[in-house]
Design a protein around this motif. Sequence first.
Motif, PDB file in Angstrom:
ATOM      1  N   LEU A  77       1.093  -1.078   0.124  1.00 38.07           N
ATOM      2  CA  LEU A  77       0.514   0.320  -0.254  1.00 38.07           C
ATOM      3  C   LEU A  77       1.156   1.504  -0.134  1.00 38.07           C
ATOM      4  O   LEU A  77       0.708   1.913  -0.811  1.00 38.07           O
ATOM      5  CB  LEU A  77      -0.926  -0.268   1.581  1.00 38.07           C
ATOM      6  CG  LEU A  77      -2.354  -0.733   1.135  1.00 38.07           C
ATOM      7  CD1 LEU A  77      -2.291  -1.763  -0.071  1.00 38.07           C
ATOM      8  CD2 LEU A  77      -3.675   0.091   2.053  1.00 38.07           C
ATOM      9  N   ILE A  81       0.888   4.419  -2.439  1.00 35.04           N
ATOM     10  CA  ILE A  81       0.035   5.912  -2.414  1.00 35.04           C
ATOM     11  C   ILE A  81       0.966   6.851  -2.860  1.00 35.04           C
ATOM     12  O   ILE A  81       1.088   7.646  -3.178  1.00 35.04           O
ATOM     13  CB  ILE A  81      -0.507   5.476  -0.793  1.00 35.04           C
ATOM     14  CG1 ILE A  81      -1.467   4.147  -0.221  1.00 35.04           C
ATOM     15  CG2 ILE A  81      -0.202   7.155  -0.374  1.00 35.04           C
ATOM     16  CD1 ILE A  81      -1.003   5.078   1.237  1.00 35.04           C
ATOM     17  N   TYR A 108      -3.179  10.986   2.000  1.00 28.77           N
ATOM     18  CA  TYR A 108      -1.910  10.268   1.320  1.00 28.77           C
ATOM     19  C   TYR A 108      -1.143  10.764   2.247  1.00 28.77           C
ATOM     20  O   TYR A 108      -0.334   9.288   1.982  1.00 28.77           O
ATOM     21  CB  TYR A 108      -1.927  10.470  -0.111  1.00 28.77           C
ATOM     22  CG  TYR A 108      -3.570  10.118  -0.813  1.00 28.77           C
ATOM     23  CD1 TYR A 108      -4.603   9.375   0.177  1.00 28.77           C
ATOM     24  CD2 TYR A 108      -3.701  10.225  -2.348  1.00 28.77           C
ATOM     25  CE1 TYR A 108      -5.773   9.041  -0.463  1.00 28.77           C
ATOM     26  CE2 TYR A 108      -4.692   9.642  -2.942  1.00 28.77           C
ATOM     27  CZ  TYR A 108      -5.607   8.726  -2.096  1.00 28.77           C
ATOM     28  OH  TYR A 108      -7.356   8.211  -2.597  1.00 28.77           O
ATOM     29  N   ALA A 111      -1.105   8.529   5.406  1.00 24.10           N
ATOM     30  CA  ALA A 111      -1.240   7.333   5.329  1.00 24.10           C
ATOM     31  C   ALA A 111       0.102   6.463   5.118  1.00 24.10           C
ATOM     32  O   ALA A 111       0.273   5.071   5.536  1.00 24.10           O
ATOM     33  CB  ALA A 111      -2.182   6.510   4.331  1.00 24.10           C
ATOM     34  N   PHE A 115       2.198   3.634   6.921  1.00 23.52           N
ATOM     35  CA  PHE A 115       2.263   2.674   6.711  1.00 23.52           C
ATOM     36  C   PHE A 115       3.820   2.079   6.772  1.00 23.52           C
ATOM     37  O   PHE A 115       4.215   1.188   6.452  1.00 23.52           O
ATOM     38  CB  PHE A 115       1.977   2.221   5.385  1.00 23.52           C
ATOM     39  CG  PHE A 115       0.182   1.506   5.322  1.00 23.52           C
ATOM     40  CD1 PHE A 115       0.231   0.701   5.230  1.00 23.52           C
ATOM     41  CD2 PHE A 115      -0.640   2.773   4.688  1.00 23.52           C
ATOM     42  CE1 PHE A 115      -1.463  -0.125   5.704  1.00 23.52           C
ATOM     43  CE2 PHE A 115      -2.200   2.288   4.575  1.00 23.52           C
ATOM     44  CZ  PHE A 115      -2.304   0.695   4.386  1.00 23.52           C
ATOM     45  N   LEU A 137      -8.041   3.058   9.193  1.00 25.94           N
ATOM     46  CA  LEU A 137      -7.899   4.144   7.500  1.00 25.94           C
ATOM     47  C   LEU A 137      -9.049   4.204   6.548  1.00 25.94           C
ATOM     48  O   LEU A 137      -9.429   5.372   5.881  1.00 25.94           O
ATOM     49  CB  LEU A 137      -6.457   3.667   7.232  1.00 25.94           C
ATOM     50  CG  LEU A 137      -5.033   4.238   7.825  1.00 25.94           C
ATOM     51  CD1 LEU A 137      -3.977   3.544   6.757  1.00 25.94           C
ATOM     52  CD2 LEU A 137      -5.085   5.833   7.920  1.00 25.94           C
ATOM     53  N   LEU A 138      -9.489   2.954   6.823  1.00 29.60           N
ATOM     54  CA  LEU A 138     -10.561   2.776   5.764  1.00 29.60           C
ATOM     55  C   LEU A 138     -11.146   4.318   5.437  1.00 29.60           C
ATOM     56  O   LEU A 138     -11.779   4.969   4.819  1.00 29.60           O
ATOM     57  CB  LEU A 138     -11.292   1.857   5.169  1.00 29.60           C
ATOM     58  CG  LEU A 138     -10.033  -0.001   4.695  1.00 29.60           C
ATOM     59  CD1 LEU A 138     -11.013  -0.548   5.119  1.00 29.60           C
ATOM     60  CD2 LEU A 138     -10.000   0.391   3.259  1.00 29.60           C
ATOM     61  N   HIS A 141      -9.946   7.724   4.674  1.00 35.80           N
ATOM     62  CA  HIS A 141     -10.255   7.838   3.681  1.00 35.80           C
ATOM     63  C   HIS A 141     -11.764   7.883   2.807  1.00 35.80           C
ATOM     64  O   HIS A 141     -12.537   8.427   1.737  1.00 35.80           O
ATOM     65  CB  HIS A 141      -9.741   6.298   3.164  1.00 35.80           C
ATOM     66  CG  HIS A 141      -8.511   7.272   3.834  1.00 35.80           C
ATOM     67  ND1 HIS A 141      -7.202   7.535   1.998  1.00 35.80           N
ATOM     68  CD2 HIS A 141      -7.029   7.721   4.498  1.00 35.80           C
ATOM     69  CE1 HIS A 141      -6.121   7.760   3.113  1.00 35.80           C
ATOM     70  NE2 HIS A 141      -5.711   8.146   4.135  1.00 35.80           N
ATOM     71  N   VAL A 144     -12.399  11.008   0.323  1.00 41.82           N
ATOM     72  CA  VAL A 144     -11.531  10.869  -0.096  1.00 41.82           C
ATOM     73  C   VAL A 144     -12.285  10.673  -1.672  1.00 41.82           C
ATOM     74  O   VAL A 144     -11.894  12.272  -2.285  1.00 41.82           O
ATOM     75  CB  VAL A 144     -10.111   9.621  -1.002  1.00 41.82           C
ATOM     76  CG1 VAL A 144      -9.935   9.842  -1.987  1.00 41.82           C
ATOM     77  CG2 VAL A 144     -10.234  10.230   0.439  1.00 41.82           C
ATOM     78  N   ARG A 175      -7.161   3.767  -6.136  1.00 37.87           N
ATOM     79  CA  ARG A 175      -7.754   3.754  -4.504  1.00 37.87           C
ATOM     80  C   ARG A 175      -8.494   2.512  -4.637  1.00 37.87           C
ATOM     81  O   ARG A 175      -8.222   2.064  -3.578  1.00 37.87           O
ATOM     82  CB  ARG A 175      -8.275   4.436  -4.457  1.00 37.87           C
ATOM     83  CG  ARG A 175      -9.539   5.528  -3.180  1.00 37.87           C
ATOM     84  CD  ARG A 175     -10.166   6.099  -3.451  1.00 37.87           C
ATOM     85  NE  ARG A 175     -10.859   6.654  -2.010  1.00 37.87           N
ATOM     86  CZ  ARG A 175     -12.543   6.097  -1.402  1.00 37.87           C
ATOM     87  NH1 ARG A 175     -12.948   5.484  -2.325  1.00 37.87           N
ATOM     88  NH2 ARG A 175     -12.516   5.936  -0.263  1.00 37.87           N
ATOM     89  N   ARG A 178      -6.577  -0.294  -3.331  1.00 36.07           N
ATOM     90  CA  ARG A 178      -5.576  -0.330  -2.214  1.00 36.07           C
ATOM     91  C   ARG A 178      -7.082  -0.265  -1.365  1.00 36.07           C
ATOM     92  O   ARG A 178      -6.915  -1.411  -0.078  1.00 36.07           O
ATOM     93  CB  ARG A 178      -5.265   1.389  -2.684  1.00 36.07           C
ATOM     94  CG  ARG A 178      -3.880   1.639  -2.612  1.00 36.07           C
ATOM     95  CD  ARG A 178      -3.545   2.852  -1.803  1.00 36.07           C
ATOM     96  NE  ARG A 178      -4.276   4.138  -1.748  1.00 36.07           N
ATOM     97  CZ  ARG A 178      -4.500   5.271  -2.694  1.00 36.07           C
ATOM     98  NH1 ARG A 178      -3.954   4.623  -4.015  1.00 36.07           N
ATOM     99  NH2 ARG A 178      -5.904   6.213  -2.364  1.00 36.07           N
ATOM    100  N   ARG A 179      -8.247  -0.319  -2.113  1.00 35.44           N
ATOM    101  CA  ARG A 179      -8.735  -0.882  -0.255  1.00 35.44           C
ATOM    102  C   ARG A 179      -9.356  -2.146  -0.357  1.00 35.44           C
ATOM    103  O   ARG A 179      -9.524  -3.141   0.024  1.00 35.44           O
ATOM    104  CB  ARG A 179     -10.232   0.328  -1.143  1.00 35.44           C
ATOM    105  CG  ARG A 179     -10.220   1.449  -0.585  1.00 35.44           C
ATOM    106  CD  ARG A 179     -11.300   2.443  -0.827  1.00 35.44           C
ATOM    107  NE  ARG A 179     -12.278   2.563   0.357  1.00 35.44           N
ATOM    108  CZ  ARG A 179     -11.974   3.313   1.561  1.00 35.44           C
ATOM    109  NH1 ARG A 179     -11.458   4.106   1.921  1.00 35.44           N
ATOM    110  NH2 ARG A 179     -13.215   2.959   2.467  1.00 35.44           N
ATOM    111  N   ALA A 182      -6.958  -4.031   1.246  1.00 35.17           N
ATOM    112  CA  ALA A 182      -7.086  -4.058   2.240  1.00 35.17           C
ATOM    113  C   ALA A 182      -8.498  -4.533   2.687  1.00 35.17           C
ATOM    114  O   ALA A 182      -8.270  -5.664   4.434  1.00 35.17           O
ATOM    115  CB  ALA A 182      -7.009  -2.317   3.276  1.00 35.17           C
TER     116      ALA A 182
HETATM  117  C1  COI Z   1      -8.801   5.200   0.204  1.00 33.69           C
HETATM  118  O1  COI Z   1      -9.558   4.908   0.265  1.00 33.69           O
HETATM  119  O2  COI Z   1      -8.394   6.591  -0.834  1.00 33.69           O
HETATM  120  C2  COI Z   1      -7.512   4.311   0.763  1.00 33.69           C
HETATM  121  O3  COI Z   1      -6.054   4.683   0.301  1.00 33.69           O
HETATM  122  C3  COI Z   1      -7.580   3.427   1.369  1.00 33.69           C
HETATM  123  C4  COI Z   1      -6.154   3.031   2.556  1.00 33.69           C
HETATM  124  C5  COI Z   1      -5.065   3.798   3.293  1.00 33.69           C
HETATM  125  C6  COI Z   1      -6.050   1.712   3.124  1.00 33.69           C
END
Ligand code: COI
Length: 426
Positions: A77, A81, A108, A111, A115, A137-138, A141, A144, A175, A178-179, A182
């Motif tokens: 992640l 990012i 970002y 985060a 990380f 974190l979810l 964000h 976003v 994004r 990444r979600r 996670a």
């Molecule tokens: C986001 O939702 O934009 C992410 O990057 C989530 C991640 C930090 C777990």
Amino acid sequence: MSRLSCASTLARKQPYTFIKCSRRNESTALHFYQNKQLELYASKEPKPMTLRQLVFFGRSMDEDRLVKSANYVRTELPVRIAHRLRDLQKLPYIVVTQEGVAKVYELYWSAFEKFRKYPPITNLQENEAFCEFLVKLLDEHATVIPNLSLGMSLSSPNLAPDELDTFMRRMLVSRISRRVLAQHHIALSQVFAGKHKPWDSSEPNVGIITTGLNVKASIEKCARLLRYQSLDAEGNADTPVEVIVEGDIGMRFSYIREHLEYIVFELLKNSIRATRLKQVGSEAPLTPIRATIAAGDNAVGIRISDQGGGLRNQVQHPSDLFSFSHIRNSTRMEHSRLGSLRTASSYRKGVWATVDEQLENWKRSPDPEKEAGVGKHSSMGIGLPMSNIFATYFGGSLELVSLDGYGTDAYVRLPKLGTNLEAVNF
Ligand code: COI
């Protein structure tokens, strides 16, 4: 100094001036000086996954595999990012300090730092703490997308349409990716810990992937939810618009249910609205919408056809509806839309409710708009661009074909075999 100069170039050439003129968001500017770590991570190649890899890896879990999965997420992640932070830094200064964009940059950056500093996970207990860290974190964000859409809409005059759309596409696909990583890891961990049994669901799943996703059931679920929506300006919501599901109705495949349902929900919502508007004042029953499922060799196709008059003069080309640029889509800078985005940008929960959550909300309250923010969602103008991003994430597609004066056909194609890598451009 031109406010349109590239922020990172400025940071290199004129650090002092840059800090001084960055009053609007000083901490954003300061981060440009802590680029060493960022460069290091952004120089690494991310490791994209296929849906099949995610399923195979998650199918038989033990402590060792779960710890491996945790460390993959922990190390992957920040790399993803970092690439997006670099993209943000390459934007003109006036854009990166724009309301919304600056907020996303801060999220970002924070985060990335968290990380980067997170220690390796070595056992189940540490994994539990890591999952809590991810959940937090979810949640942080959650806003976003409205923030980014707001910022980029306001910046639209400062970016060429191709530049803006390419940037947004990279940000949004990344994004989603990444979600997905996670959430998949959290779901695998929960099942392993016995907190959530896979058999709770009527459909088999591995992590967040439904391995026997029933396409017809998902379409019907979206249609059912939309039946309960009050369609503000268009009125006559009491008269239901029928959705006929036909074709390969027994089709099941492996996919992320929330992604499929997001797309179908958006397309049906647009079709229903167009159908109602076309027949305002008419006594005749509303023309039904047809959702046709086609099981191809490599892909699942879904066509949603309405007789709502087509896209008429909304945009020059239907694909412009996926654009974030006001040049391609003039609604981008409409006052009401920006207002909805501002409201959504400060929401904590609910704006991004899945279709399941929306149904749950509706059961609890007869007003799903208030509960789930679906009404706000519909006026933010991001449903179609996001549907396009969701469809293309694993190499599928979304195409709109307008028969002006008659109706619109939307074609969704989602890969069936799960062998495509995530379409993340790095
Ligand atoms: C986001 O939702 O934009 C992410 O990057 C989530 C991640 C930090 C777990």
